[in-house]
Design a protein around this motif. Structure first.
Motif, mmCIF file in Angstrom:
data_model
loop_
_atom_site.group_PDB
_atom_site.id
_atom_site.type_symbol
_atom_site.label_atom_id
_atom_site.label_comp_id
_atom_site.label_asym_id
_atom_site.label_seq_id
_atom_site.Cartn_x
_atom_site.Cartn_y
_atom_site.Cartn_z
ATOM 1 N N LEU A 242 43.538 98.029 -20.906
ATOM 2 C CA LEU A 242 44.389 96.864 -21.106
ATOM 3 C C LEU A 242 45.547 96.843 -20.113
ATOM 4 O O LEU A 242 46.146 95.790 -19.870
ATOM 5 C CB LEU A 242 44.928 96.851 -22.535
ATOM 6 N N PHE A 243 45.871 97.995 -19.511
ATOM 7 C CA PHE A 243 46.936 98.030 -18.517
ATOM 8 C C PHE A 243 46.625 97.142 -17.309
ATOM 9 O O PHE A 243 47.538 96.810 -16.543
ATOM 10 C CB PHE A 243 47.166 99.472 -18.047
ATOM 11 N N THR A 244 45.364 96.749 -17.122
ATOM 12 C CA THR A 244 45.051 95.838 -16.017
ATOM 13 C C THR A 244 45.637 94.449 -16.246
ATOM 14 O O THR A 244 45.602 93.613 -15.341
ATOM 15 C CB THR A 244 43.538 95.731 -15.810
ATOM 16 N N PHE A 245 46.184 94.202 -17.435
ATOM 17 C CA PHE A 245 46.946 92.982 -17.663
ATOM 18 C C PHE A 245 48.055 92.859 -16.632
ATOM 19 O O PHE A 245 48.489 91.746 -16.287
ATOM 20 C CB PHE A 245 47.504 93.008 -19.088
ATOM 21 N N ALA A 246 48.525 93.988 -16.105
ATOM 22 C CA ALA A 246 49.556 93.964 -15.065
ATOM 23 C C ALA A 246 49.082 93.209 -13.832
ATOM 24 O O ALA A 246 49.882 92.540 -13.163
ATOM 25 C CB ALA A 246 49.952 95.396 -14.681
ATOM 26 N N ALA A 247 47.790 93.317 -13.502
ATOM 27 C CA ALA A 247 47.269 92.591 -12.345
ATOM 28 C C ALA A 247 47.383 91.088 -12.558
ATOM 29 O O ALA A 247 47.711 90.336 -11.630
ATOM 30 C CB ALA A 247 45.819 92.989 -12.084
ATOM 31 N N PHE A 248 47.098 90.633 -13.771
ATOM 32 C CA PHE A 248 47.242 89.208 -14.089
ATOM 33 C C PHE A 248 48.690 88.763 -13.918
ATOM 34 O O PHE A 248 48.970 87.717 -13.318
ATOM 35 C CB PHE A 248 46.771 88.952 -15.519
ATOM 36 N N LEU A 249 49.618 89.569 -14.449
ATOM 37 C CA LEU A 249 51.028 89.188 -14.371
ATOM 38 C C LEU A 249 51.520 89.204 -12.933
ATOM 39 O O LEU A 249 52.265 88.306 -12.516
ATOM 40 C CB LEU A 249 51.867 90.142 -15.232
ATOM 41 N N GLY A 250 51.121 90.218 -12.163
ATOM 42 C CA GLY A 250 51.529 90.266 -10.767
ATOM 43 C C GLY A 250 51.004 89.088 -9.965
ATOM 44 O O GLY A 250 51.697 88.561 -9.087
ATOM 45 N N ALA A 251 49.782 88.656 -10.286
ATOM 46 C CA ALA A 251 49.216 87.509 -9.589
ATOM 47 C C ALA A 251 49.819 86.192 -10.045
ATOM 48 O O ALA A 251 49.702 85.178 -9.346
ATOM 49 C CB ALA A 251 47.699 87.482 -9.802
ATOM 50 N N SER A 252 50.484 86.186 -11.227
ATOM 51 C CA SER A 252 51.012 84.952 -11.796
ATOM 52 C C SER A 252 52.496 84.758 -11.536
ATOM 53 O O SER A 252 53.065 83.761 -11.993
ATOM 54 C CB SER A 252 50.780 84.944 -13.322
ATOM 55 N N THR A 253 53.140 85.693 -10.848
ATOM 56 C CA THR A 253 54.583 85.574 -10.641
ATOM 57 C C THR A 253 54.919 84.301 -9.869
ATOM 58 O O THR A 253 54.163 83.860 -8.995
ATOM 59 C CB THR A 253 55.130 86.794 -9.889
ATOM 60 N N GLN A 254 56.087 83.718 -10.191
ATOM 61 C CA GLN A 254 56.490 82.449 -9.598
ATOM 62 C C GLN A 254 56.938 82.604 -8.146
ATOM 63 O O GLN A 254 56.907 81.647 -7.383
ATOM 64 C CB GLN A 254 57.635 81.843 -10.428
ATOM 65 N N ALA A 255 57.395 83.804 -7.776
ATOM 66 C CA ALA A 255 57.862 84.037 -6.409
ATOM 67 C C ALA A 255 57.013 85.120 -5.758
ATOM 68 O O ALA A 255 56.381 85.925 -6.435
ATOM 69 C CB ALA A 255 59.335 84.464 -6.418
ATOM 70 N N ALA A 256 57.006 85.117 -4.431
ATOM 71 C CA ALA A 256 56.248 86.133 -3.699
ATOM 72 C C ALA A 256 56.852 87.521 -3.983
ATOM 73 O O ALA A 256 58.064 87.650 -4.181
ATOM 74 C CB ALA A 256 56.294 85.831 -2.203
ATOM 75 N N PRO A 257 55.977 88.564 -4.015
ATOM 76 C CA PRO A 257 54.536 88.501 -3.809
ATOM 77 C C PRO A 257 53.810 88.065 -5.087
ATOM 78 O O PRO A 257 54.164 88.491 -6.178
ATOM 79 C CB PRO A 257 54.179 89.947 -3.457
ATOM 80 N N SER A 258 52.832 87.214 -4.935
ATOM 81 C CA SER A 258 52.017 86.772 -6.059
ATOM 82 C C SER A 258 50.567 86.748 -5.591
ATOM 83 O O SER A 258 50.250 87.279 -4.525
ATOM 84 C CB SER A 258 52.474 85.393 -6.540
ATOM 85 N N GLY A 259 49.702 86.132 -6.360
ATOM 86 C CA GLY A 259 48.298 86.092 -5.985
ATOM 87 C C GLY A 259 47.695 87.484 -5.934
ATOM 88 O O GLY A 259 48.074 88.382 -6.691
ATOM 89 N N TRP A 260 46.754 87.668 -5.018
ATOM 90 C CA TRP A 260 46.050 88.953 -4.920
ATOM 91 C C TRP A 260 46.998 90.086 -4.554
ATOM 92 O O TRP A 260 46.883 91.191 -5.093
ATOM 93 C CB TRP A 260 44.920 88.860 -3.893
ATOM 94 N N LEU A 261 47.952 89.831 -3.662
ATOM 95 C CA LEU A 261 48.886 90.886 -3.269
ATOM 96 C C LEU A 261 49.783 91.288 -4.434
ATOM 97 O O LEU A 261 49.979 92.485 -4.701
ATOM 98 C CB LEU A 261 49.737 90.418 -2.087
ATOM 99 N N GLY A 262 50.319 90.300 -5.135
ATOM 100 C CA GLY A 262 51.152 90.612 -6.290
ATOM 101 C C GLY A 262 50.382 91.350 -7.368
ATOM 102 O O GLY A 262 50.907 92.291 -7.986
ATOM 103 N N GLY A 263 49.129 90.937 -7.594
ATOM 104 C CA GLY A 263 48.306 91.625 -8.582
ATOM 105 C C GLY A 263 48.050 93.073 -8.206
ATOM 106 O O GLY A 263 48.109 93.971 -9.055
#
Length: 401
Positions: free
Chosen positions: A280-301
């Motif tokens: 369930l810790f991979t939920f962090a990848a979803f949150l990182g990819a969903s951030t409103q400011a850079a880095p987001s997307g694949w890099l943020g995830g």
């Protein structure tokens, strides 16, 4: 420990083994421990039941995702640091990639996976955990005192349903073991083929503490979105005891009040995380990819994923060399006998709450659990096939109902 093929010691082979588990291991951390036991104790015989229970006990005491830490330790013992990375990547990437894809545009489709399929996956988790509890109890609770200790541990966890209850009953088991059990000098011990020396272990532990204390100061001294992201997720991975759902309040406090992720997106991602296998810790990848400011997307995830799992690696690599030395002592062996019995009790309590209570609600549910258990124990079908069959059966039953 039983010898295994040399090919199993290749990091690529370790990656493929854990990748298959990462694609099929539904049901949360307790079920993951059941899948690991079936794969690495029963099938591949990488380690004995006793050594596996020791690893589970150690990782339950450490902060972070216990099942992922067990996987890291298994990979580390088979193929060194490359094996640990391979085990983590194989077990983690399937769910992380799926959640980043959801964050990129699919998170709003809450009904993408039929409810019946999800229910079938919950039911097969009951069978997986039941198989693990039965097998571990037969090996680790062979006499009346340890059976009694297992029962007391189960009651303790059910009466105090928190991570402190789990840690408390394992500590109680260790104390009872020291007082009650007397392993002889010839007591069997199955050492893990560790490649981490004590000096290296101290360095890993020092790095863990340095990052935990230094990242907040660095992020405050040199404001940077990437550094702030690393600090937030590293701290969440370092401070959570119990893993899994326990990390969610910490993550919510880091990303919602700051405006990185809006509340609706957070809840949508949390719901999606229940539909994917792996930790369930991979939920962090979803949150990182969903951030409103850079880095987001694949890099943020990717950044969020690496940051939240980094403490798990540092703690496992740092603690294992000392754990391996401690468990050779007769007094430590006595404590471990008690702790192992308590671990079985913790798993038995988890089998009831939340695994059984969240999944089995009607006679057809019990029937599917029974069929899955027979398929695993008697027919010896591979777990991935039983998982697939249960998902299909749950989907068909949901459609008919």
């Amino acid at each position: 420990m039983t010898d295994t093929p040399a090919s199993d010691r290749d990091p690529w082979a370790v990656f493929l083994i854990f990748l298959r588990l990462g694609l099929t291991a539904f049901g949360g951390p307790v079920a993951h421990l059941g899948y690991f036991r079936e794969e690495f104790v029963t099938r591949r015989r990488w380690l004995s039941e006793r050594s596996y229970a020791d690893l589970v006990a150690l990782c339950q005491f450490l902060p972070g995702p216990a099942s992922s830490q067990v996987g890291l330790a298994l990979g580390l013992s088979r193929a060194g640091y490359a094996g640990a990375l391979a085990a983590w990547a194989g077990f983690t990437l399937p769910s992380a990639v799926a959640l980043v894809l959801l964050a990129q545009g699919l998170a709003s489709h809450g009904d993408a996976v039929p409810p019946g399929v999800l229910h079938g996956l919950k039911l097969v988790a009951v069978a997986v955990v039941a198989q693990a509890v039965w097998g571990m109890a037969r090996q680790l609770c062979p006499d009346a005192p340890r059976i009694g200790l297992m029962a007391l541990a189960t009651c303790g966890v059910l009466l105090v349903p928190s991570v402190w209850g789990q840690v408390g009953v394992m500590a109680f088991g260790a104390v009872v073991g020291l007082w009650w059990f007397r392993p002889g000098p010839g007591t069997a011990h199955d050492p893990l083929p560790l490649t981490v020396r004590r000096r290296a272990g101290l360095c890993w532990l020092a790095l863990f503490a340095g990052l935990l204390l230094g990242l907040p100061w660095w992020a405050a001294w040199a404001p940077n979105p990437t550094l702030a992201l690393v600090d937030a997720f590293y701290r969440a991975g370092s401070l959570v005891l119990g893993g899994g759902h326990v990390v969610l309040p910490l993550l919510q406090a880091e990303v919602v009040p700051t405006g990185w992720v809006d509340p609706d997106t957070f809840l949508a991602g949390y719901g999606a995380a229940q539909a994917v296998p792996g930790p369930l810790f991979t939920f962090a990848a979803f949150l990182g990819a969903s951030t409103q400011a850079a880095p987001s997307g694949w890099l943020g995830g990717l950044i969020a994923l690496l940051a939240i799992f980094a403490p798990a690696f540092l703690l496992v690599a740092g603690a294992l060399p000392f754990w391996e030395q401690l468990r050779r002592s007769p007094r430590t062996q006595a404590a471990l006998w008690g702790t192992q019995a308590a671990v079985v009790g913790v798993l038995l309590a988890a089998l009831y709450q939340p695994v059984w209570t969240s999944a089995v609600h009607a006679p057809p549910d019990f029937a599917l659990v029974l069929l899955a258990l027979v398929a695993l124990v008697t027919w010896k079908l591979p777990p991935w096939l039983v998982v697939l069959g249960s998902a299909v059966a749950g989907g068909v039953w949901g459609a008919l109902g």
